[in-house]
Scaffold this motif. Sequence first.
Motif, mmCIF file in Angstrom:
data_model
loop_
_atom_site.group_PDB
_atom_site.id
_atom_site.type_symbol
_atom_site.label_atom_id
_atom_site.label_comp_id
_atom_site.label_asym_id
_atom_site.label_seq_id
_atom_site.Cartn_x
_atom_site.Cartn_y
_atom_site.Cartn_z
ATOM 1 N N ASP A 121 5.796 14.657 2.470
ATOM 2 C CA ASP A 121 5.091 13.514 3.045
ATOM 3 C C ASP A 121 5.006 12.434 1.977
ATOM 4 O O ASP A 121 4.694 12.702 0.813
ATOM 5 C CB ASP A 121 3.683 13.908 3.499
ATOM 6 N N LEU A 122 5.298 11.213 2.372
ATOM 7 C CA LEU A 122 5.345 10.102 1.428
ATOM 8 C C LEU A 122 4.140 9.195 1.644
ATOM 9 O O LEU A 122 3.765 8.907 2.778
ATOM 10 C CB LEU A 122 6.640 9.309 1.617
ATOM 11 N N THR A 123 3.564 8.730 0.546
ATOM 12 C CA THR A 123 2.412 7.827 0.613
ATOM 13 C C THR A 123 2.805 6.475 0.052
ATOM 14 O O THR A 123 3.225 6.372 -1.108
ATOM 15 C CB THR A 123 1.226 8.390 -0.179
ATOM 16 N N ALA A 124 2.691 5.457 0.886
ATOM 17 C CA ALA A 124 2.948 4.083 0.457
ATOM 18 C C ALA A 124 1.626 3.335 0.420
ATOM 19 O O ALA A 124 0.883 3.315 1.398
ATOM 20 C CB ALA A 124 3.910 3.401 1.419
ATOM 21 N N GLY A 125 1.332 2.740 -0.714
ATOM 22 C CA GLY A 125 0.101 1.980 -0.859
ATOM 23 C C GLY A 125 0.377 0.592 -1.399
ATOM 24 O O GLY A 125 1.446 0.330 -1.963
ATOM 25 N N PHE A 126 -0.600 -0.298 -1.233
ATOM 26 C CA PHE A 126 -0.411 -1.684 -1.653
ATOM 27 C C PHE A 126 -1.661 -2.203 -2.335
ATOM 28 O O PHE A 126 -2.789 -1.889 -1.938
ATOM 29 C CB PHE A 126 -0.068 -2.567 -0.448
ATOM 30 N N VAL A 127 -1.426 -2.985 -3.375
ATOM 31 C CA VAL A 127 -2.481 -3.755 -4.030
ATOM 32 C C VAL A 127 -2.148 -5.212 -3.749
ATOM 33 O O VAL A 127 -1.115 -5.718 -4.191
ATOM 34 C CB VAL A 127 -2.515 -3.476 -5.544
ATOM 35 N N GLU A 128 -2.976 -5.881 -2.990
ATOM 36 C CA GLU A 128 -2.651 -7.250 -2.567
ATOM 37 C C GLU A 128 -3.165 -8.270 -3.588
ATOM 38 O O GLU A 128 -4.360 -8.408 -3.806
ATOM 39 C CB GLU A 128 -3.236 -7.540 -1.181
ATOM 40 N N THR A 129 -2.203 -8.939 -4.212
ATOM 41 C CA THR A 129 -2.501 -10.128 -4.996
ATOM 42 C C THR A 129 -2.042 -11.324 -4.179
ATOM 43 O O THR A 129 -1.438 -11.164 -3.127
ATOM 44 C CB THR A 129 -1.762 -10.090 -6.347
ATOM 45 N N TYR A 130 -2.339 -12.509 -4.646
ATOM 46 C CA TYR A 130 -1.866 -13.719 -3.963
ATOM 47 C C TYR A 130 -0.991 -14.477 -4.935
ATOM 48 O O TYR A 130 -1.468 -14.983 -5.950
ATOM 49 C CB TYR A 130 -3.033 -14.598 -3.492
ATOM 50 N N ASP A 131 0.299 -14.509 -4.636
ATOM 51 C CA ASP A 131 1.211 -15.211 -5.523
ATOM 52 C C ASP A 131 1.307 -16.675 -5.121
ATOM 53 O O ASP A 131 1.651 -16.972 -3.965
ATOM 54 C CB ASP A 131 2.604 -14.574 -5.491
ATOM 55 N N PRO A 132 1.049 -17.600 -6.022
ATOM 56 C CA PRO A 132 0.996 -19.020 -5.645
ATOM 57 C C PRO A 132 2.349 -19.601 -5.257
ATOM 58 O O PRO A 132 2.402 -20.672 -4.648
ATOM 59 C CB PRO A 132 0.456 -19.706 -6.907
ATOM 60 N N THR A 133 3.438 -18.918 -5.567
ATOM 61 C CA THR A 133 4.763 -19.461 -5.235
ATOM 62 C C THR A 133 5.283 -18.979 -3.890
ATOM 63 O O THR A 133 6.232 -19.545 -3.355
ATOM 64 C CB THR A 133 5.787 -19.087 -6.323
ATOM 65 N N GLY A 134 4.697 -17.920 -3.333
ATOM 66 C CA GLY A 134 5.146 -17.414 -2.036
ATOM 67 C C GLY A 134 4.565 -18.232 -0.907
ATOM 68 O O GLY A 134 3.448 -18.766 -1.024
ATOM 69 N N ASP A 192 2.606 -3.929 -5.738
ATOM 70 C CA ASP A 192 2.034 -5.277 -5.721
ATOM 71 C C ASP A 192 3.147 -6.204 -5.255
ATOM 72 O O ASP A 192 3.984 -6.630 -6.043
ATOM 73 C CB ASP A 192 1.528 -5.672 -7.102
ATOM 74 N N SER A 193 3.148 -6.488 -3.971
ATOM 75 C CA SER A 193 4.108 -7.418 -3.378
ATOM 76 C C SER A 193 3.409 -8.676 -2.893
ATOM 77 O O SER A 193 3.855 -9.321 -1.936
ATOM 78 C CB SER A 193 4.848 -6.742 -2.221
ATOM 79 N N GLY A 194 2.298 -9.001 -3.555
ATOM 80 C CA GLY A 194 1.525 -10.150 -3.106
ATOM 81 C C GLY A 194 0.867 -9.844 -1.776
ATOM 82 O O GLY A 194 0.395 -8.726 -1.531
ATOM 83 N N THR A 195 0.810 -10.835 -0.903
ATOM 84 C CA THR A 195 0.279 -10.628 0.442
ATOM 85 C C THR A 195 1.215 -9.710 1.228
ATOM 86 O O THR A 195 2.429 -9.935 1.259
ATOM 87 C CB THR A 195 0.154 -11.965 1.182
ATOM 88 N N VAL A 196 0.674 -8.688 1.848
ATOM 89 C CA VAL A 196 1.468 -7.799 2.696
ATOM 90 C C VAL A 196 1.590 -8.456 4.068
ATOM 91 O O VAL A 196 0.596 -8.661 4.764
ATOM 92 C CB VAL A 196 0.820 -6.405 2.801
ATOM 93 N N LEU A 197 2.792 -8.784 4.446
ATOM 94 C CA LEU A 197 3.012 -9.553 5.674
ATOM 95 C C LEU A 197 2.788 -8.726 6.927
ATOM 96 O O LEU A 197 2.310 -9.236 7.942
ATOM 97 C CB LEU A 197 4.433 -10.126 5.666
ATOM 98 N N GLY A 254 1.621 -16.296 -0.092
ATOM 99 C CA GLY A 254 1.167 -15.461 -1.193
ATOM 100 C C GLY A 254 1.991 -14.203 -1.368
ATOM 101 O O GLY A 254 1.633 -13.323 -2.155
ATOM 102 N N ASN A 255 3.112 -14.121 -0.658
ATOM 103 C CA ASN A 255 3.936 -12.918 -0.675
ATOM 104 C C ASN A 255 5.025 -13.003 -1.731
ATOM 105 O O ASN A 255 5.407 -14.082 -2.178
ATOM 106 C CB ASN A 255 4.579 -12.704 0.691
ATOM 107 N N LYS A 256 5.531 -11.840 -2.099
ATOM 108 C CA LYS A 256 6.684 -11.749 -3.001
ATOM 109 C C LYS A 256 7.499 -10.513 -2.618
ATOM 110 O O LYS A 256 7.247 -9.913 -1.570
ATOM 111 C CB LYS A 256 6.236 -11.734 -4.464
ATOM 112 N N ALA A 257 8.461 -10.126 -3.438
ATOM 113 C CA ALA A 257 9.490 -9.165 -3.036
ATOM 114 C C ALA A 257 8.918 -7.814 -2.613
ATOM 115 O O ALA A 257 7.960 -7.312 -3.201
ATOM 116 C CB ALA A 257 10.473 -8.958 -4.183
ATOM 117 N N LEU A 258 9.557 -7.224 -1.604
ATOM 118 C CA LEU A 258 9.266 -5.854 -1.198
ATOM 119 C C LEU A 258 10.524 -5.108 -0.753
ATOM 120 O O LEU A 258 10.653 -3.916 -0.981
ATOM 121 C CB LEU A 258 8.231 -5.827 -0.066
ATOM 122 N N GLY A 259 11.497 -5.801 -0.161
ATOM 123 C CA GLY A 259 12.605 -5.123 0.498
ATOM 124 C C GLY A 259 13.357 -4.134 -0.365
ATOM 125 O O GLY A 259 13.702 -3.043 0.091
#
Length: 777
Positions: free
Chosen positions: A713-726, A656-661, A729-734
Amino acid sequence: MSKFKEVGRPLARVDAKDKVTGRAKYCYDLLPQDHLVAKMVLATIGNGKVLSIDTSEAERVPGVVGVFTCFDPELPKTPFGTAGHPWSCDPGHQDIQDRWILTDRVRQYGDVIAAVVAEDTVAADRAVRAVKVEYEEYPLELTRHEAVDHPEDYPPLHEARPNNIIAHVDNRTEVAGGYDTIEEILEDPSLHHTHVEVTTPRQSQAHIELCLSYAYAEGDRITVVSSTQLPHICRRIVAQALERPWGDIRVIKPYIGGGFGNKQDILYEPLNAWLCEKVGGRCVLLELTREEVFAYTRSRQPKECHLDAAWDDDMNLKARKLEGWSNQGAYAAHGHALMANTANSFRQEYSGVELAHHGIATTFYSNETTAGAMRAYGVPEGNWAAEVLMSDIAHDMGWDGCDFRLKNFMKLGYRDPFWPGPLCCYSRGIEECVAKGKELIGWDEKQKAYKDQTGPIRHGVGVALFSYKTSVAGLSLETSNVRMNLAQDGSVMLQMGATEIGQGADTVFSQMAAETIGIPTEMVHIVSQQDTDVTPYDSGAYASRQSYVAGTACKKVAEELRQEILDYAHFLFPKQQMPYDLRDGVIYDIAGNAVTTIGEVAIQAYYHPTNAKQIQAQDGINVQENTFAMGACFVDLTVDIPMATVTLNNIVEIHDSGTVLNPKTAEQQVHGGIGQSAGMALSEELLTNPKDGSIRNNNLLDYKIPTAMDLPDLTAGFVETYDPTGPYGNKALGECPCIPAAPAIRDAILNATGVKFYDAPMTPQRLFEGFKKEGLI
């Protein structure tokens, strides 16, 4: 589906073609042909003092321009700090300044005591070998027992801290539920209790590009071209080390071949700039060897944590305590910030309303090689501690590890009670992350299938959760500046102070600018190179801050540029109905009629006979808010007990990194982070020679990094929330991806074998010893 048009597009990286074709210019590619070569003379003891240096033979080597030692009368005497943190005008908030360009007081094996400048590498290497050094040796202080428990038995490493303690912090939350102290909870016989002790390794960033810089004079100023993550901070530290005005130094950062935090320290740029001064301003290259990068730059701090916990029969954690020690090595660098992050992350991840917490954290000097920043900045160590504890409790109680973790995980609205500014859980998708991960790994089915196994080959499935703050806002300065210019064809020139270091920042910045202006990303041209003379100020690449902090600045400046464009369009077409809108490069009036294009506005602005102007915007921001990213990692593996080996079959990591850019670059980030975390779990550890403090395995053969053959094999998945401070709507991922795989692997080994391991990495030797102790071998 993304609410945005450009943000969220799965675009290829804007620098992809240049990098795969070799057109991208890295530091070495820009090196002038007529440069000199510098090599360092490194101390061959771990603790002591240089009594004398004989350079006579070295100076006679053909091609040698000069040999400069720690006894040089022109050597600057002012100590400086090397950590890549923003400067503070308050001396109490500045980094510890305990480093010198050259030193006669040896505190670690490999301290720089002299340097050679020559016409070529061969001459420089020959001269280094010809330098003769006489030392006075002191007893080594490598361990906590030597450095902290008995400092009176050894000379202090730094006079300012005779007990070798860099910092010590003791934090307690309020106690609820009728108790007066946390000790009462931890001793309450009506509750369950455990005590465990865990360690995490000195891990290397192991980036592809070596650490290097070159320096040359321009008039009375010095230009340093460096593979650094933070050019503006590099400029400041070089100036401080040389005792010169900051404006005397110019730093240029080209493309970087990886850093992962190692290049968040200013390593040998001050030495390089000083050597340039000493040879009359000629260009001097200082490039480390692979062995030197491993041994004498920075690494993840090795840490030891003692943990206590109390919980009830209903899966409720009631109290937790962490007492941790971080072996920083010979110089402070980032100092206590890393151990603080370890303790903070342990506290934050599981933080129920009635959960009492006690954290004690100590960072100390030793004669080990200096540690520093590495991806996720102390949080993988705190997560290892937290998840090992949760894993043991769930295993011993017979609980489902996912259910137990979710019941105690950070709640929406949580605010860290010890953070100096706002640090809050503004968005939370952890349940969705766990549900998605369980489905992809086949959690319920494998829990049943792997139950009650016997025999030498066993299978296991494991889980670990994580949380990670976004930026350092509230604790330290978070500021960023951006410049945008409209070109004659309507494209936009974007210049960020934030740096691309291989993580894909330039791509998402381009998407952000395009999204807000109202043009396709393909019409944004970003300048990847930073130059402190012309690039707007930004602290640089660290703390997963750039898409959050610099992204906020990018959005602000894009809004200003967009308004400038629309205002000029109104000047050109004053009779159309206002307000105007800009979409896909076309300007519309309030009725939705196309008025003109951004290209036409641009060409008119540049060459209008009475109102010619360059449409541009430059501005900056200070970010005050901070939020949490989070997620879950699931691992399926096979353990060969007699061979003491682990085969990773499947790793699923959901964020959950907020919006996936950008889904493409986000997935790449996760894959890379999983590999680093798997290395921490099973193989990566820099080993110190107890006889002299040197690093034993400072090469790519003996330091075991997972390869494609070691990872499934690696699986990367995302649950998109919307963070009001980003900004979007994004937040940390790096940095998040390198946190949870290690404890998830440990949990899966426990699930497969019933054997608990507390020391990372879980090498074949440690696995063998653990299996043998439990009677499996």
